[in-house]
Write a protein that holds these residues in place. Structure first.
Motif, PDB file in Angstrom:
ATOM      1  N   THR A   1     -13.175  -0.276  -4.675  1.00  0.00           N
ATOM      2  CA  THR A   1     -12.527  -1.518  -5.096  1.00  0.00           C
ATOM      3  C   THR A   1     -11.702  -2.097  -3.959  1.00  0.00           C
ATOM      4  OG1 THR A   1     -12.431  -0.730  -7.383  1.00  0.00           O
ATOM      5  CG2 THR A   1     -10.997  -2.568  -6.807  1.00  0.00           C
ATOM      6  N   ALA A   2     -10.992  -1.221  -3.256  1.00  0.00           N
ATOM      7  CA  ALA A   2     -10.187  -1.668  -2.121  1.00  0.00           C
ATOM      8  C   ALA A   2     -11.075  -2.269  -1.042  1.00  0.00           C
ATOM      9  CB  ALA A   2      -9.380  -0.500  -1.563  1.00  0.00           C
ATOM     10  N   ALA A   3     -12.223  -1.649  -0.779  1.00  0.00           N
ATOM     11  CA  ALA A   3     -13.147  -2.163   0.231  1.00  0.00           C
ATOM     12  C   ALA A   3     -13.706  -3.517  -0.173  1.00  0.00           C
ATOM     13  CB  ALA A   3     -14.279  -1.169   0.450  1.00  0.00           C
TER      14      ALA A   3
ATOM     15  N   LEU B   1      -5.224  -1.333   1.037  1.00  0.00           N
ATOM     16  CA  LEU B   1      -5.585  -2.744   1.138  1.00  0.00           C
ATOM     17  C   LEU B   1      -4.462  -3.545   1.785  1.00  0.00           C
ATOM     18  CD1 LEU B   1      -7.467  -5.128   0.433  1.00  0.00           C
ATOM     19  CD2 LEU B   1      -6.399  -5.168  -1.834  1.00  0.00           C
ATOM     20  N   GLU B   2      -3.248  -3.362   1.288  1.00  0.00           N
ATOM     21  CA  GLU B   2      -2.117  -4.136   1.812  1.00  0.00           C
ATOM     22  C   GLU B   2      -1.796  -3.750   3.251  1.00  0.00           C
ATOM     23  OE1 GLU B   2      -0.981  -6.738   0.292  1.00  0.00           O
ATOM     24  OE2 GLU B   2      -2.360  -6.264  -1.341  1.00  0.00           O
TER      25      GLU B   2
ATOM     26  N   ARG C   1     -10.568 -10.574   1.614  1.00  0.00           N
ATOM     27  CA  ARG C   1      -9.298 -10.971   2.234  1.00  0.00           C
ATOM     28  C   ARG C   1      -9.302 -10.885   3.752  1.00  0.00           C
ATOM     29  NH1 ARG C   1      -4.417  -8.087  -0.852  1.00  0.00           N
ATOM     30  NH2 ARG C   1      -3.323  -9.113   0.888  1.00  0.00           N
TER      31      ARG C   1
ATOM     32  N   GLN D   1     -12.250  -5.763  -2.085  1.00  0.00           N
ATOM     33  CA  GLN D   1     -11.193  -6.767  -1.944  1.00  0.00           C
ATOM     34  C   GLN D   1     -10.885  -7.046  -0.471  1.00  0.00           C
ATOM     35  OE1 GLN D   1      -7.767  -6.329  -4.466  1.00  0.00           O
ATOM     36  NE2 GLN D   1      -8.966  -5.608  -6.204  1.00  0.00           N
ATOM     37  N   LEU D   2     -10.979  -6.002   0.330  1.00  0.00           N
ATOM     38  CA  LEU D   2     -10.725  -6.178   1.758  1.00  0.00           C
ATOM     39  C   LEU D   2     -11.791  -7.068   2.392  1.00  0.00           C
ATOM     40  CD1 LEU D   2      -8.821  -5.321   4.031  1.00  0.00           C
ATOM     41  CD2 LEU D   2     -10.274  -3.326   4.412  1.00  0.00           C
TER      42      LEU D   2
ATOM     43  N   GLY E   1      -5.755   3.159  -2.957  1.00  0.00           N
ATOM     44  CA  GLY E   1      -6.494   1.983  -2.545  1.00  0.00           C
ATOM     45  C   GLY E   1      -5.657   0.732  -2.408  1.00  0.00           C
ATOM     46  N   ALA E   2      -4.724   0.539  -3.327  1.00  0.00           N
ATOM     47  CA  ALA E   2      -3.883  -0.661  -3.289  1.00  0.00           C
ATOM     48  C   ALA E   2      -3.025  -0.676  -2.023  1.00  0.00           C
ATOM     49  CB  ALA E   2      -3.003  -0.720  -4.533  1.00  0.00           C
TER      50      ALA E   2
ATOM     51  N   MET F   1     -11.778   4.769   4.768  1.00  0.00           N
ATOM     52  CA  MET F   1     -11.398   4.692   3.350  1.00  0.00           C
ATOM     53  C   MET F   1     -12.083   5.781   2.522  1.00  0.00           C
ATOM     54  SD  MET F   1      -9.738   2.228   1.354  1.00  0.00           S
ATOM     55  CE  MET F   1     -10.151   0.583   1.965  1.00  0.00           C
TER      56      MET F   1
ATOM     57  N   VAL G   1      -4.537  -5.207   5.695  1.00  0.00           N
ATOM     58  CA  VAL G   1      -4.369  -6.647   5.898  1.00  0.00           C
ATOM     59  C   VAL G   1      -3.111  -6.929   6.712  1.00  0.00           C
ATOM     60  CG1 VAL G   1      -3.974  -8.858   4.747  1.00  0.00           C
ATOM     61  CG2 VAL G   1      -5.645  -7.250   3.808  1.00  0.00           C
TER      62      VAL G   1
END
Length: 200
Positions: A46-48, A22-23, A54, A50-51, A18-19, A35, A26
């Motif tokens: 969690t990645a979704a 995410l990066e 961001r 945060q995405l 996921g990390a 995902m 972005v």
């Protein structure tokens, strides 16, 4: 492998957790992210989440297995564009990515039914409210709402109701507005609470 052969879909990156997803999403300014819910380290949910903070313009389609309804509810709350099951066929997977890229939500019928079934024990108050708002719909809109509750796509609903797909899309838009629903899943829950579905 499936997406790279779609012709109009370009795979710009792949991630193992996921990390990283995410990066990459972005950094690459992806249009759509497919995902997985379950990944090592930071999971897909969690990645979704945060995405969505961001890079809210990026559309996220979640991959899940049948029976993980609690994850579906959480992801929809973050604005995920849809959910497809991991056993979804190649063409349906490509369709989901295309739909998300075009701003549409896509949910596997079994995912919709699973969510609806979770709320089968709705209280009397919620059922009464559902019947009240459904009463605002026209007869044809009620028919379309029932199709939504059954997890049918617009094309499938159009075929069953002998309507044009464009007409069904218009009805769906009016239904969501009248019911105050943000998406088809919420409308399906109203249909269940109102007793519109077979067996209710």
């Amino acid at each position: 492998m499936v997406l790279s052969h779609a012709g109009d879909v370009e795979v710009v990156g792949e991630a193992g957790d996921g990390a990283e997803a995410l990066e990459l999403a972005v950094g690459l300014a992806a249009d759509v992210v497919l995902m997985d819910v379950r990944m090592p380290g930071m999971d897909g949910l969690t990645a979704a989440e945060q995405l969505a903070v961001r890079a809210p313009a990026i559309r996220v389609v979640m991959l899940t297995t049948f029976g993980e309804d609690e994850y579906v509810a959480r992801a929809l709350a973050t604005g995920a564009a849809g959910f497809v099951l991991k056993d979804t066929g190649p063409q349906d997977l490509i369709h989901a990515v295309r739909a998300a890229a075009n701003g549409h939500a896509i949910l596997s019928p079994r995912v919709v039914r699973g969510l609806v079934d979770r709320y089968v024990t709705a209280g009397a108050g919620r059922a009464a409210e559902a019947r009240r708002v459904v009463g605002l719909l026209t007869t044809r809109e009620r028919d379309v709402l029932e199709m939504i509750g059954l997890g049918l796509s617009n094309a499938e609903a159009a075929e069953r109701l002998y309507l044009g797909e464009g007409t069904v899309k218009t009805h769906v838009r009016h239904i969501l507005i009248k019911l105050g629903c943000a998406n088809r899943v919420q409308a399906a829950l109203v249909a269940r609470d109102a007793g519109l579905l077979p067996g209710d």
